[in-house]
Design an enzyme around this catalytic site. Structure first.
Site, short mmCIF file in Angstrom:
data_model
loop_
_atom_site.label_atom_id
_atom_site.label_comp_id
_atom_site.label_asym_id
_atom_site.label_seq_id
_atom_site.Cartn_x
_atom_site.Cartn_y
_atom_site.Cartn_z
N GLU A 2 0.83 -1.20 0.00
CA GLU A 2 0.00 0.00 0.00
C GLU A 2 0.86 1.25 0.00
O GLU A 2 1.55 1.53 0.99
CB GLU A 2 -0.91 0.03 1.23
CG GLU A 2 -1.75 1.29 1.28
CD GLU A 2 -2.58 1.43 2.54
OE1 GLU A 2 -3.45 2.32 2.56
OE2 GLU A 2 -2.37 0.68 3.51
N GLU A 27 -11.48 2.74 5.20
CA GLU A 27 -10.46 3.15 6.16
C GLU A 27 -10.60 4.65 6.37
O GLU A 27 -9.87 5.45 5.80
CB GLU A 27 -9.06 2.79 5.66
CG GLU A 27 -8.03 3.01 6.75
CD GLU A 27 -6.63 2.62 6.33
OE1 GLU A 27 -5.93 2.01 7.15
OE2 GLU A 27 -6.23 2.91 5.18
#
Length: 179
Positions: free
Chosen positions: A47, A146
């Site tokens: 990520e 998120e």
């Protein structure tokens, strides 16, 4: 699937001065990790995290950098975890980035920019458009939320119920016609 962290540029160190060494170490570690994960039939996810707001020292910052590293590592069980919040902050151009990096994507995460709240909160991103784009590209994976809800968790998921209803779906994304 497991997020494989890239690490941080050491305090007091110039990023450019250590970039080559950090990349070489990261690639070596990723190959080792990918081999271990393959024994368990698992996918490792890289990520990119923005270094403008979230973590100025995080090594992996853009999908371009992640794609180049994934190519150098050359392991099919390593994929890109594309967090649209970080991608928008670092690069923008989300439609093109989703199209370009789609073959590498193993997971998507979302949050509104700039506040990192619910997708329907005021901000830069048009999530109904982005969800339709993901669908048109054939994305069949999960979309991780998120973000920091403005209220409690149930309130923080209200946007999803509204989105499903706008598409003629019920809770859980099932068609009302199918019921």
């Amino acid at each position: 699937r497991i997020h494989v962290m890239a690490g941080r540029v050491p305090l007091g160190t110039d990023r450019a001065a250590v970039a080559g060494e950090m990349e070489a170490t990261f690639i070596e570690n990723l190959r080792y990790t990918a081999d271990l994960l393959s024994q368990e039939d698992m996918i490792g996810l890289l990520e990119p995290i923005n270094n403008r707001i979230t973590d100025p020292r995080y090594y992996l910052n853009t999908p371009h950098q992640a794609a180049a590293i994934l190519e150098k590592v050359g392991r099919p069980n390593l994929k890109l975890q594309l967090d649209l919040f970080h991608c928008q902050i670092m690069d923008g151009n989300l439609s093109r980035n989703l199209e370009t990096y789609f073959p590498l994507i193993g997971h998507i995460q979302i949050a509104q920019v700039p506040g990192r709240h619910e997708p329907d909160s005021p901000g830069e991103l048009n999530f109904p458009y982005l969800f339709e784009l993901l669908e048109s590209l054939g994305y069949a994976g999960y979309v991780g939320c998120e973000y920091a809800p403005k209220g409690d968790t149930l309130e923080g998921l209200g946007w999803l119920r509204s989105y499903w209803e706008s598409r003629g779906l019920q809770h859980g994304g099932t068609s009302k016609a199918a019921k």
